[in-house]
Motif scaffolding. Sequence first.
Motif, PDB file in Angstrom:
ATOM      1  N   ALA A   1     135.497 -48.560  33.362  1.00  0.00           N
ATOM      2  CA  ALA A   1     136.085 -48.883  34.668  1.00  0.00           C
ATOM      3  C   ALA A   1     135.990 -47.699  35.618  1.00  0.00           C
ATOM      4  CB  ALA A   1     137.553 -49.265  34.486  1.00  0.00           C
ATOM      5  N   THR A   2     135.858 -48.033  36.893  1.00  0.00           N
ATOM      6  CA  THR A   2     135.887 -47.013  37.931  1.00  0.00           C
ATOM      7  C   THR A   2     137.203 -46.245  37.841  1.00  0.00           C
ATOM      8  OG1 THR A   2     134.636 -48.471  39.396  1.00  0.00           O
ATOM      9  CG2 THR A   2     135.831 -46.671  40.443  1.00  0.00           C
TER      10      THR A   2
ATOM     11  N   TYR B   1     134.458 -52.971  36.714  1.00  0.00           N
ATOM     12  CA  TYR B   1     134.883 -53.076  35.316  1.00  0.00           C
ATOM     13  C   TYR B   1     133.785 -53.803  34.547  1.00  0.00           C
ATOM     14  CZ  TYR B   1     139.680 -52.126  36.859  1.00  0.00           C
ATOM     15  OH  TYR B   1     140.809 -51.560  37.393  1.00  0.00           O
TER      16      TYR B   1
ATOM     17  N   LYS C   1     137.061 -51.850  42.535  1.00  0.00           N
ATOM     18  CA  LYS C   1     136.758 -51.048  41.345  1.00  0.00           C
ATOM     19  C   LYS C   1     135.899 -51.883  40.404  1.00  0.00           C
ATOM     20  CE  LYS C   1     140.663 -47.895  41.316  1.00  0.00           C
ATOM     21  NZ  LYS C   1     141.614 -47.219  40.447  1.00  0.00           N
TER      22      LYS C   1
END
Length: 158
Positions: A47-48, A90, A88
């Motif tokens: 993830a970011t 993922y 974000k």
Amino acid sequence: MPSLSPGMPGTKEAYGISVVAPDGAVRIPPKAFAHYRFRAGELAVAATTHRGEPGFALLNKARAEATVFGKIIAQLDASGEIHRFQDKAYALVCVGDGAIRLAPELLAAFHLKPGDRLMSVKSTTVALSFTPAEIWQDKFRRRGLAEAAANVDRLAVY
């Protein structure tokens, strides 16, 4: 796991430096692999970390499902597709024997490229952070933590 500023509370603890391989492989330092209970053949979540900043967090999927990440993880599938939530990225990734492999699309989503040196840092109880070492060194220098910035170059490389 070495503290980058021994004797100074609140400083980051690092497991080492992982270099992004030409095929997108990122080695997980052995102590981090054990601490976060990763297992070869199981899925993890990449993830970011911070929007617009290179790097990613790696979460043990089984452990993270019982946390605030659970709702997001429930929407991920094993196709390797990148999912976006609140800007974000993922994705589920398969844990190999001490490493993960990030497909080119995932490297791009995390603003990474082969050759990048990522410092693996204890982030939370379920998230292991992989951020370019240069970013950490710059942050440490700006905060007057010259010893921590210098100690980054002394970490083991994987």
